[in-house]
Design a protein around this motif. Structure first.
Motif, PDB file in Angstrom:
ATOM      1  N   THR A  19      40.201  38.193  24.060  1.00  0.00           N
ATOM      2  CA  THR A  19      40.680  37.431  22.905  1.00  0.00           C
ATOM      3  C   THR A  19      41.681  36.365  23.314  1.00  0.00           C
ATOM      4  OG1 THR A  19      42.394  39.104  22.523  1.00  0.00           O
ATOM      5  CG2 THR A  19      40.325  39.333  21.294  1.00  0.00           C
ATOM      6  N   ASP A  20      42.323  36.530  24.440  1.00  0.00           N
ATOM      7  CA  ASP A  20      43.313  35.572  24.930  1.00  0.00           C
ATOM      8  C   ASP A  20      42.599  34.420  25.635  1.00  0.00           C
ATOM      9  OD1 ASP A  20      46.117  34.822  25.588  1.00  0.00           O
ATOM     10  OD2 ASP A  20      45.367  35.127  27.642  1.00  0.00           O
ATOM     11  N   GLY A  21      43.006  33.185  25.326  1.00  0.00           N
ATOM     12  CA  GLY A  21      42.368  32.000  25.909  1.00  0.00           C
ATOM     13  C   GLY A  21      42.476  31.930  27.418  1.00  0.00           C
ATOM     14  N   ALA A  72      45.925  26.797  27.345  1.00  0.00           N
ATOM     15  CA  ALA A  72      45.375  27.990  26.700  1.00  0.00           C
ATOM     16  C   ALA A  72      46.420  28.753  25.889  1.00  0.00           C
ATOM     17  CB  ALA A  72      44.761  28.911  27.751  1.00  0.00           C
ATOM     18  N   ALA A  73      47.674  28.501  26.122  1.00  0.00           N
ATOM     19  CA  ALA A  73      48.726  29.245  25.420  1.00  0.00           C
ATOM     20  C   ALA A  73      49.116  28.536  24.121  1.00  0.00           C
ATOM     21  CB  ALA A  73      49.953  29.385  26.307  1.00  0.00           C
ATOM     22  N   ASN A  74      49.662  29.312  23.206  1.00  0.00           N
ATOM     23  CA  ASN A  74      50.195  28.769  21.960  1.00  0.00           C
ATOM     24  C   ASN A  74      51.548  28.145  22.275  1.00  0.00           C
ATOM     25  OD1 ASN A  74      51.197  28.254  19.442  1.00  0.00           O
ATOM     26  ND2 ASN A  74      50.947  30.346  18.668  1.00  0.00           N
ATOM     27  N   PRO A  75      51.712  26.837  22.077  1.00  0.00           N
ATOM     28  CA  PRO A  75      52.971  26.182  22.461  1.00  0.00           C
ATOM     29  C   PRO A  75      54.189  26.668  21.663  1.00  0.00           C
ATOM     30  CG  PRO A  75      51.447  24.597  21.462  1.00  0.00           C
ATOM     31  CD  PRO A  75      50.745  25.913  21.537  1.00  0.00           C
ATOM     32  N   ALA A  76      53.976  27.235  20.475  1.00  0.00           N
ATOM     33  CA  ALA A  76      55.092  27.705  19.655  1.00  0.00           C
ATOM     34  C   ALA A  76      55.518  29.122  20.017  1.00  0.00           C
ATOM     35  CB  ALA A  76      54.718  27.655  18.177  1.00  0.00           C
ATOM     36  N   ASP A  77      54.687  29.835  20.778  1.00  0.00           N
ATOM     37  CA  ASP A  77      54.965  31.237  21.113  1.00  0.00           C
ATOM     38  C   ASP A  77      55.399  31.339  22.581  1.00  0.00           C
ATOM     39  OD1 ASP A  77      55.064  33.983  21.257  1.00  0.00           O
ATOM     40  OD2 ASP A  77      52.898  34.281  21.077  1.00  0.00           O
ATOM     41  N   SER A  78      56.686  31.676  22.792  1.00  0.00           N
ATOM     42  CA  SER A  78      57.198  31.738  24.174  1.00  0.00           C
ATOM     43  C   SER A  78      56.576  32.899  24.953  1.00  0.00           C
ATOM     44  CB  SER A  78      58.723  31.837  24.180  1.00  0.00           C
ATOM     45  OG  SER A  78      59.140  33.039  23.570  1.00  0.00           O
ATOM     46  N   SER A  80      53.503  33.962  24.651  1.00  0.00           N
ATOM     47  CA  SER A  80      52.171  33.490  25.033  1.00  0.00           C
ATOM     48  C   SER A  80      52.267  32.562  26.249  1.00  0.00           C
ATOM     49  CB  SER A  80      51.515  32.764  23.863  1.00  0.00           C
ATOM     50  OG  SER A  80      50.292  32.212  24.244  1.00  0.00           O
ATOM     51  N   LYS A  81      53.267  31.679  26.255  1.00  0.00           N
ATOM     52  CA  LYS A  81      53.449  30.766  27.388  1.00  0.00           C
ATOM     53  C   LYS A  81      53.836  31.538  28.652  1.00  0.00           C
ATOM     54  CE  LYS A  81      56.220  27.451  26.115  1.00  0.00           C
ATOM     55  NZ  LYS A  81      56.994  26.363  25.523  1.00  0.00           N
TER      56      LYS A  81
END
Length: 185
Positions: A19-21, A72-78, A80-81
């Protein structure tokens, strides 16, 4: 073809299994890299150009997927980054050590042949027997046209391999004749 269906199925599993990019991209890179090595080794297509194009496209897709890894990460979610950054570090380590791993595997085959000369001798004997059988079959051909008919049935990639092998055998024969002539003078 079966080759394309297998690759397509393996690539489709990325969306199902992950599910993760970042993980999906890493899986796609792994599948395309493995497929590229496989296609380069086995040459599944009938023509040289098709095999070369398939391998080059696999490499280009791997490069494209690697370039997309940073997005691939959500830029608003640290979190995720951070997870993506650690995935990129793992990917970098894997790509740095893959050539060394391949060299060790292929080098171990050479060491195995050195330590077990009977295995190499058996391979050479089987090759000599096969060459003898091919030579007898060609000698039994009624004309060069009959041999030409058989060669025309071969795919281009196999004809190129055969031509390469014949070049080696013919140049070896020429060297032996040259040495024989020199020894007789």
């Amino acid at each position: 073809s079966v080759v394309m269906l297998g690759r397509g199925l393996a690539l489709s599993l990325a969306a199902i299994a992950f599910t993760d990019g970042g993980q999906q991209l890493l899986y796609v890179i792994f599948v395309l890299g493995a497929y590229g090595f496989w296609a380069n080794y086995f040459k599944p297509w009938r023509h040289f150009v098709t095999n070369t194009f398939d391998v080059v496209m696999s490499v280009a897709l791997v490069a494209g997927a690697a370039a997309m890894m940073n997005f691939a990460a959500n830029p608003a979610d640290s979190d995720s980054k951070d997870a993506l950054n650690s995935l990129i570090v793992i990917f970098t380590k894997i790509t740095n050590f893959t050539p060394e791993f391949i060299a060790v595997v292929l080098g171990s085959r050479l060491v195995w042949q050195f330590l077990k000369p009977a295995v190499l001798d058996a391979e050479i004997r089987r090759l000599a027997s096969d060459l003898e059988r091919v030579g007898k079959n060609i000698a039994e051909a009624e004309s060069a046209e009959e041999v030409l008919e058989c060669l025309s049935l071969l795919p281009e990639i196999d004809r190129l391999e055969l031509a390469s092998s014949l070049n080696i055998l013919l140049s070896e024969s020429q060297l032996r004749l040259l040495n024989l002539r020199k020894s007789m003078e």
